[in-house]
Design a protein around this motif. Structure first.
Motif, PDB file in Angstrom:
ATOM      1  N   THR A 143       0.841  -1.197   0.000  1.00 49.02           N
ATOM      2  CA  THR A 143       0.000   0.000   0.000  1.00 49.02           C
ATOM      3  C   THR A 143       0.872   1.241   0.000  1.00 49.02           C
ATOM      4  N   ALA A 144       0.214   2.398  -0.009  1.00 50.86           N
ATOM      5  CA  ALA A 144       0.931   3.676  -0.007  1.00 50.86           C
ATOM      6  C   ALA A 144       1.399   4.097   1.382  1.00 50.86           C
ATOM      7  N   ALA A 145       0.988   3.362   2.420  1.00 51.77           N
ATOM      8  CA  ALA A 145       1.355   3.730   3.796  1.00 51.77           C
ATOM      9  C   ALA A 145       2.870   3.831   3.955  1.00 51.77           C
ATOM     10  N   GLN A 146       3.325   4.908   4.616  1.00 48.17           N
ATOM     11  CA  GLN A 146       4.769   5.108   4.782  1.00 48.17           C
ATOM     12  C   GLN A 146       5.377   4.147   5.806  1.00 48.17           C
ATOM     13  N   HIS A 147       4.559   3.707   6.744  1.00 51.79           N
ATOM     14  CA  HIS A 147       5.041   2.804   7.794  1.00 51.79           C
ATOM     15  C   HIS A 147       4.118   1.587   7.829  1.00 51.79           C
ATOM     16  N   TYR A 148       4.665   0.466   8.255  1.00 57.26           N
ATOM     17  CA  TYR A 148       3.854  -0.757   8.248  1.00 57.26           C
ATOM     18  C   TYR A 148       4.221  -1.641   9.431  1.00 57.26           C
ATOM     19  N   VAL A 149       3.194  -2.193  10.049  1.00 58.28           N
ATOM     20  CA  VAL A 149       3.377  -3.135  11.146  1.00 58.28           C
ATOM     21  C   VAL A 149       2.664  -4.433  10.766  1.00 58.28           C
ATOM     22  N   LYS A 150       3.412  -5.495  10.643  1.00 55.09           N
ATOM     23  CA  LYS A 150       2.835  -6.794  10.295  1.00 55.09           C
ATOM     24  C   LYS A 150       2.393  -7.477  11.588  1.00 55.09           C
ATOM     25  N   LYS A 151       1.094  -7.436  11.825  1.00 54.30           N
ATOM     26  CA  LYS A 151       0.574  -7.944  13.090  1.00 54.30           C
ATOM     27  C   LYS A 151      -0.914  -8.214  12.947  1.00 54.30           C
ATOM     28  N   ASP A 152      -1.376  -9.292  13.523  1.00 56.38           N
ATOM     29  CA  ASP A 152      -2.790  -9.614  13.495  1.00 56.38           C
ATOM     30  C   ASP A 152      -3.576  -8.607  14.326  1.00 56.38           C
ATOM     31  N   LEU A 153      -4.745  -8.267  13.862  1.00 59.83           N
ATOM     32  CA  LEU A 153      -5.588  -7.283  14.548  1.00 59.83           C
ATOM     33  C   LEU A 153      -5.789  -7.633  16.020  1.00 59.83           C
ATOM     34  N   PHE A 154      -6.038  -8.901  16.288  1.00 59.54           N
ATOM     35  CA  PHE A 154      -6.339  -9.303  17.662  1.00 59.54           C
ATOM     36  C   PHE A 154      -5.094  -9.339  18.554  1.00 59.54           C
ATOM     37  N   ASP A 155      -3.918  -9.170  17.945  1.00 58.88           N
ATOM     38  CA  ASP A 155      -2.679  -9.092  18.731  1.00 58.88           C
ATOM     39  C   ASP A 155      -2.270  -7.652  19.015  1.00 58.88           C
ATOM     40  N   LEU A 156      -3.001  -6.697  18.463  1.00 57.21           N
ATOM     41  CA  LEU A 156      -2.657  -5.296  18.685  1.00 57.21           C
ATOM     42  C   LEU A 156      -2.896  -4.908  20.140  1.00 57.21           C
ATOM     43  N   THR A 157      -2.055  -4.000  20.628  1.00 59.40           N
ATOM     44  CA  THR A 157      -2.133  -3.536  22.013  1.00 59.40           C
ATOM     45  C   THR A 157      -2.387  -2.031  22.043  1.00 59.40           C
ATOM     46  N   LYS A 158      -2.669  -1.517  23.240  1.00 63.47           N
ATOM     47  CA  LYS A 158      -2.840  -0.080  23.404  1.00 63.47           C
ATOM     48  C   LYS A 158      -1.600   0.674  22.937  1.00 63.47           C
ATOM     49  N   GLU A 159      -0.444   0.085  23.193  1.00 65.25           N
ATOM     50  CA  GLU A 159       0.808   0.730  22.793  1.00 65.25           C
ATOM     51  C   GLU A 159       0.906   0.852  21.276  1.00 65.25           C
ATOM     52  N   ASP A 160       0.424  -0.156  20.561  1.00 62.31           N
ATOM     53  CA  ASP A 160       0.479  -0.116  19.094  1.00 62.31           C
ATOM     54  C   ASP A 160      -0.300   1.067  18.530  1.00 62.31           C
ATOM     55  N   LEU A 161      -1.401   1.421  19.181  1.00 63.63           N
ATOM     56  CA  LEU A 161      -2.281   2.462  18.650  1.00 63.63           C
ATOM     57  C   LEU A 161      -2.169   3.784  19.403  1.00 63.63           C
ATOM     58  N   ALA A 162      -1.189   3.896  20.265  1.00 62.83           N
ATOM     59  CA  ALA A 162      -1.007   5.130  21.029  1.00 62.83           C
ATOM     60  C   ALA A 162      -0.437   6.240  20.143  1.00 62.83           C
ATOM     61  N   GLY A 163      -0.932   7.452  20.339  1.00 62.53           N
ATOM     62  CA  GLY A 163      -0.358   8.608  19.672  1.00 62.53           C
ATOM     63  C   GLY A 163      -0.923   8.938  18.306  1.00 62.53           C
ATOM     64  N   PHE A 164      -1.883   8.149  17.833  1.00 64.49           N
ATOM     65  CA  PHE A 164      -2.483   8.448  16.538  1.00 64.49           C
ATOM     66  C   PHE A 164      -3.663   9.415  16.707  1.00 64.49           C
ATOM     67  N   ASP A 165      -3.812  10.313  15.736  1.00 62.57           N
ATOM     68  CA  ASP A 165      -4.978  11.193  15.738  1.00 62.57           C
ATOM     69  C   ASP A 165      -6.242  10.397  15.410  1.00 62.57           C
ATOM     70  N   ALA A 166      -6.092   9.421  14.532  1.00 61.08           N
ATOM     71  CA  ALA A 166      -7.232   8.611  14.127  1.00 61.08           C
ATOM     72  C   ALA A 166      -6.787   7.201  13.795  1.00 61.08           C
ATOM     73  N   VAL A 167      -7.673   6.259  14.069  1.00 63.11           N
ATOM     74  CA  VAL A 167      -7.485   4.870  13.681  1.00 63.11           C
ATOM     75  C   VAL A 167      -8.647   4.504  12.767  1.00 63.11           C
ATOM     76  N   VAL A 168      -8.332   3.999  11.587  1.00 65.77           N
ATOM     77  CA  VAL A 168      -9.349   3.582  10.634  1.00 65.77           C
ATOM     78  C   VAL A 168      -9.467   2.063  10.667  1.00 65.77           C
ATOM     79  N   ASP A 169     -10.661   1.573  10.920  1.00 66.91           N
ATOM     80  CA  ASP A 169     -10.916   0.136  10.928  1.00 66.91           C
ATOM     81  C   ASP A 169     -11.462  -0.268   9.569  1.00 66.91           C
ATOM     82  N   ALA A 170     -10.596  -0.861   8.735  1.00 58.66           N
ATOM     83  CA  ALA A 170     -11.000  -1.307   7.402  1.00 58.66           C
ATOM     84  C   ALA A 170     -11.098  -2.829   7.339  1.00 58.66           C
TER      85      ALA A 170
END
Length: 211
Positions: free
Chosen positions: A39-66
């Motif tokens: 994809t066009a995303a500048q950064h990428y984390v290869k991780k299953d959705l259900f393995d994501l933690t609060k730390e993974d999503l900290a500091g973002f203005d928005a999270v898009v659930d696609a």
């Protein structure tokens, strides 16, 4: 300051279009997915959705659930995945924007009948519409999350052209001046990024249709 956004399931058709639109507007985009980033995303984390933690999503203005699930045995994941993501951003200023479905849109002013309950709605899509509607119902119960659920038009075209124009609706199925309920993934992505950039909706469902 450029907005920092995360896109969950960025490798899906909707996720890719949203990433492309956001990057083109100068956003700092981090994609999350289970496969190699294409994809066009500048950064990428290869991780299953259900393995994501609060730390993974900290500091973002928005999270898009696609995220999407389409087989009978995986349909319940619409609710469990959305609640997991909601838990991760609960109590923060991060906005959670959900790529929703059209089947749960209402076709009457009294909001008693969903599009998926109308006679012409395809039987093949009813289980998916039901599962996505149940996920939205659970999201409506969350007062601890800054969520926005964005439903596409009834005819959601993966390869449709980008016009950059759309009509913003609410809980009810909205037709454009041509009497159609249609939108391309590309124009849906424009609407999604517009909402991230300057939208003021919170804890509500909105919908979009091609202008």
């Amino acid at each position: 300051m450029n907005k920092k956004i995360a896109i969950i399931a960025v490798n899906g058709k909707a996720g890719k279009k949203i990433a492309e639109e956001a990057v083109n507007r100068g956003f700092d985009v981090t994609g999350f997915g289970r496969h190699t980033n294409d994809t066009a995303a500048q950064h990428y984390v290869k991780k299953d959705l259900f393995d994501l933690t609060k730390e993974d999503l900290a500091g973002f203005d928005a999270v898009v659930d696609a995220f999407g699930a389409f087989t009978p045995e995986t349909l319940p994941l619409h609710t469990t995945s959305l609640m997991h993501l909601a838990d991760l951003v609960a109590g923060t200023n991060t906005r959670l924007l959900v790529v929703g479905g059209a089947g749960s849109l209402y076709v009457d002013k009294d909001h008693t009948t969903h599009l998926s309950e109308t006679p012409d709605f395809p039987d093949d899509f009813k289980p998916l519409a039901t599962a996505m509607g149940e996920a939205l119902d659970k999201l409506r119960e969350r007062n601890d999350v800054n969520w926005i659920y964005i439903s596409p038009a009834a005819d959601f075209q993966a390869d449709g052209a980008k016009t950059g124009k759309y009509i913003l609706g609410g809980e009810e199925l909205t037709l454009n001046p041509a009497g159609e309920s249609v939108i391309s993934y590309a124009d849906y992505a424009v609407a999604m990024v517009d909402e991230i950039e300057k939208g003021t909706h919170n804890k509500e469902r909105i919908s979009v249709v091609k202008a």
